[in-house]
Design a protein around this motif. Structure first.
Motif, PDB file in Angstrom:
ATOM      1  N   ASP A 275     -22.633  11.697  36.794  1.00  0.00           N
ATOM      2  CA  ASP A 275     -22.121  12.630  35.750  1.00  0.00           C
ATOM      3  C   ASP A 275     -20.971  11.710  35.189  1.00  0.00           C
ATOM      4  OD1 ASP A 275     -20.534  14.457  34.062  1.00  0.00           O
ATOM      5  OD2 ASP A 275     -21.072  16.026  35.340  1.00  0.00           O
ATOM      6  N   ASP A 276     -20.815  11.625  33.647  1.00  0.00           N
ATOM      7  CA  ASP A 276     -19.826  10.763  33.358  1.00  0.00           C
ATOM      8  C   ASP A 276     -18.675  11.619  32.777  1.00  0.00           C
ATOM      9  OD1 ASP A 276     -20.603  11.913  30.793  1.00  0.00           O
ATOM     10  OD2 ASP A 276     -21.012  10.003  29.906  1.00  0.00           O
ATOM     11  N   GLY A 277     -18.542  12.853  33.092  1.00  0.00           N
ATOM     12  CA  GLY A 277     -17.589  13.695  32.729  1.00  0.00           C
ATOM     13  C   GLY A 277     -17.464  13.804  31.168  1.00  0.00           C
ATOM     14  N   GLY A 278     -18.514  14.016  30.475  1.00  0.00           N
ATOM     15  CA  GLY A 278     -18.477  13.742  29.118  1.00  0.00           C
ATOM     16  C   GLY A 278     -17.855  12.657  28.168  1.00  0.00           C
ATOM     17  N   GLY A 279     -17.417  11.763  29.085  1.00  0.00           N
ATOM     18  CA  GLY A 279     -17.046  10.544  28.579  1.00  0.00           C
ATOM     19  C   GLY A 279     -15.543  10.871  28.143  1.00  0.00           C
ATOM     20  N   THR A 280     -15.030  12.010  28.005  1.00  0.00           N
ATOM     21  CA  THR A 280     -13.629  12.122  27.708  1.00  0.00           C
ATOM     22  C   THR A 280     -12.671  12.779  28.840  1.00  0.00           C
ATOM     23  OG1 THR A 280     -14.221  14.343  26.694  1.00  0.00           O
ATOM     24  CG2 THR A 280     -14.138  12.406  25.175  1.00  0.00           C
ATOM     25  N   ARG A 281     -13.301  13.257  29.582  1.00  0.00           N
ATOM     26  CA  ARG A 281     -12.623  13.845  30.778  1.00  0.00           C
ATOM     27  C   ARG A 281     -12.013  12.718  31.752  1.00  0.00           C
ATOM     28  NH1 ARG A 281     -17.637  17.520  31.793  1.00  0.00           N
ATOM     29  NH2 ARG A 281     -17.085  19.134  29.947  1.00  0.00           N
ATOM     30  N   GLY A 282     -11.037  13.171  32.540  1.00  0.00           N
ATOM     31  CA  GLY A 282     -10.389  11.973  33.449  1.00  0.00           C
ATOM     32  C   GLY A 282     -11.154  12.037  34.828  1.00  0.00           C
ATOM     33  N   TRP A 283     -12.553  12.129  34.862  1.00  0.00           N
ATOM     34  CA  TRP A 283     -13.306  11.930  36.238  1.00  0.00           C
ATOM     35  C   TRP A 283     -14.577  11.728  35.941  1.00  0.00           C
ATOM     36  CZ3 TRP A 283     -17.348  15.030  35.807  1.00  0.00           C
ATOM     37  CH2 TRP A 283     -17.088  16.391  35.144  1.00  0.00           C
ATOM     38  N   ARG A 284     -15.183  11.087  36.918  1.00  0.00           N
ATOM     39  CA  ARG A 284     -16.658  10.913  36.817  1.00  0.00           C
ATOM     40  C   ARG A 284     -17.314  11.233  38.208  1.00  0.00           C
ATOM     41  NH1 ARG A 284     -16.003   5.223  33.846  1.00  0.00           N
ATOM     42  NH2 ARG A 284     -15.217   6.034  31.761  1.00  0.00           N
ATOM     43  N   ILE A 285     -18.465  11.509  38.373  1.00  0.00           N
ATOM     44  CA  ILE A 285     -18.989  11.787  39.558  1.00  0.00           C
ATOM     45  C   ILE A 285     -20.152  10.710  39.765  1.00  0.00           C
ATOM     46  CG2 ILE A 285     -20.523  13.663  40.789  1.00  0.00           C
ATOM     47  CD1 ILE A 285     -19.192  15.655  38.823  1.00  0.00           C
ATOM     48  N   TYR A 286     -20.045  10.269  41.123  1.00  0.00           N
ATOM     49  CA  TYR A 286     -21.219   9.457  41.751  1.00  0.00           C
ATOM     50  C   TYR A 286     -21.695   9.776  42.982  1.00  0.00           C
ATOM     51  CZ  TYR A 286     -18.192   6.614  38.571  1.00  0.00           C
ATOM     52  OH  TYR A 286     -17.673   6.088  37.256  1.00  0.00           O
ATOM     53  N   ALA A 287     -22.945   9.018  43.352  1.00  0.00           N
ATOM     54  CA  ALA A 287     -23.175   9.258  44.423  1.00  0.00           C
ATOM     55  C   ALA A 287     -23.149   7.877  45.184  1.00  0.00           C
ATOM     56  CB  ALA A 287     -24.966   9.437  44.628  1.00  0.00           C
ATOM     57  N   ASP A 288     -22.846   7.894  46.591  1.00  0.00           N
ATOM     58  CA  ASP A 288     -22.681   6.631  47.521  1.00  0.00           C
ATOM     59  C   ASP A 288     -24.144   6.348  47.440  1.00  0.00           C
ATOM     60  OD1 ASP A 288     -23.778   8.093  49.704  1.00  0.00           O
ATOM     61  OD2 ASP A 288     -21.665   8.478  50.390  1.00  0.00           O
ATOM     62  N   PRO A 289     -24.341   5.121  48.370  1.00  0.00           N
ATOM     63  CA  PRO A 289     -25.735   4.691  48.674  1.00  0.00           C
ATOM     64  C   PRO A 289     -26.629   5.605  49.609  1.00  0.00           C
ATOM     65  CG  PRO A 289     -24.024   2.818  48.681  1.00  0.00           C
ATOM     66  CD  PRO A 289     -23.096   4.012  48.923  1.00  0.00           C
ATOM     67  N   ALA A 290     -25.979   6.460  50.077  1.00  0.00           N
ATOM     68  CA  ALA A 290     -26.676   7.322  50.953  1.00  0.00           C
ATOM     69  C   ALA A 290     -26.800   8.783  50.273  1.00  0.00           C
ATOM     70  CB  ALA A 290     -25.963   7.758  52.434  1.00  0.00           C
ATOM     71  N   GLY A 291     -26.501   8.784  49.004  1.00  0.00           N
ATOM     72  CA  GLY A 291     -26.836   9.925  48.286  1.00  0.00           C
ATOM     73  C   GLY A 291     -25.357  10.893  48.214  1.00  0.00           C
ATOM     74  N   HIS A 292     -24.420  10.764  48.972  1.00  0.00           N
ATOM     75  CA  HIS A 292     -23.507  11.618  49.009  1.00  0.00           C
ATOM     76  C   HIS A 292     -22.428  11.539  47.666  1.00  0.00           C
ATOM     77  CE1 HIS A 292     -23.758  10.628  53.410  1.00  0.00           C
ATOM     78  NE2 HIS A 292     -23.914  12.054  53.422  1.00  0.00           N
ATOM     79  N   PRO A 293     -22.381  12.643  47.073  1.00  0.00           N
ATOM     80  CA  PRO A 293     -21.464  12.567  45.777  1.00  0.00           C
ATOM     81  C   PRO A 293     -20.003  12.402  46.038  1.00  0.00           C
ATOM     82  CG  PRO A 293     -22.047  14.764  46.386  1.00  0.00           C
ATOM     83  CD  PRO A 293     -22.520  14.170  47.380  1.00  0.00           C
ATOM     84  N   PHE A 294     -19.352  11.580  45.328  1.00  0.00           N
ATOM     85  CA  PHE A 294     -17.742  11.655  45.360  1.00  0.00           C
ATOM     86  C   PHE A 294     -17.313  11.287  43.679  1.00  0.00           C
ATOM     87  CE2 PHE A 294     -19.426   7.253  45.103  1.00  0.00           C
ATOM     88  CZ  PHE A 294     -18.455   6.411  44.545  1.00  0.00           C
ATOM     89  N   CYS A 295     -16.237  11.667  43.560  1.00  0.00           N
ATOM     90  CA  CYS A 295     -15.430  11.755  42.241  1.00  0.00           C
ATOM     91  C   CYS A 295     -14.539  10.466  42.046  1.00  0.00           C
ATOM     92  CB  CYS A 295     -14.914  13.042  41.698  1.00  0.00           C
ATOM     93  SG  CYS A 295     -15.956  14.299  41.899  1.00  0.00           S
TER      94      CYS A 295
END
Length: 132
Positions: free
Chosen positions: A101-121
């Motif tokens: 999730d790119d946070g809508g491009g304007t928010r101050g955060w983005r959400i990713y998954a690590d190589p094992a699938g765990h989300p982090f921001c």
């Protein structure tokens, strides 16, 4: 107070590669000797540059979370403060992360998954006001 947090433990299929991913993200030392636990192929630690410890535990038949689906819940997530969100974005992608999730491009955060699938921001750190 009942106790002190020793570490955050992440279940995964391959502990060492996931520890190396988080080492690239957070700095620190993989498998530093520590009297609190033994190290093995199924238990890998990362002592971060800030002093916090993450542990990676090998789990047979690990099912990675799928954000935001509830049938594969997050299990945990980390918020990582960064000074330059775009630069950090490129670095985590190069290390093996996947953008969720790119946070809508304007928010101050983005959400990713690590190589094992765990989300982090990745969260943009705001400059702290200086005392006069």
């Amino acid at each position: 107070m009942i106790g002190n947090l020793q570490c955050v433990v992440l279940d995964c299929a391959e502990p060492l590669p996931l520890a190396r991913f988080y080492q690239a993200l957070l700095g620190g030392t993989v498998n530093k000797r520590d009297r609190r636990w033994d190290l093995s192929d199924e238990w890998v630690t990362l002592h971060t540059a800030s002093g916090q410890v993450l542990a990676f535990q090998g789990v047979e038949d690990h099912r990675p979370p799928r954000w935001p689906e509830s049938d594969h819940p997050q299990q945990f997530h980390l918020d990582v403060g960064v000074e330059d969100l775009d630069r950090a974005h490129q670095q985590v992608l190069a290390s093996g992360a996947t953008l969720l999730d790119d946070g809508g491009g304007t928010r101050g955060w983005r959400i990713y998954a690590d190589p094992a699938g765990h989300p982090f921001c990745l969260v943009l750190e705001r400059p702290r006001p200086r005392n006069p």
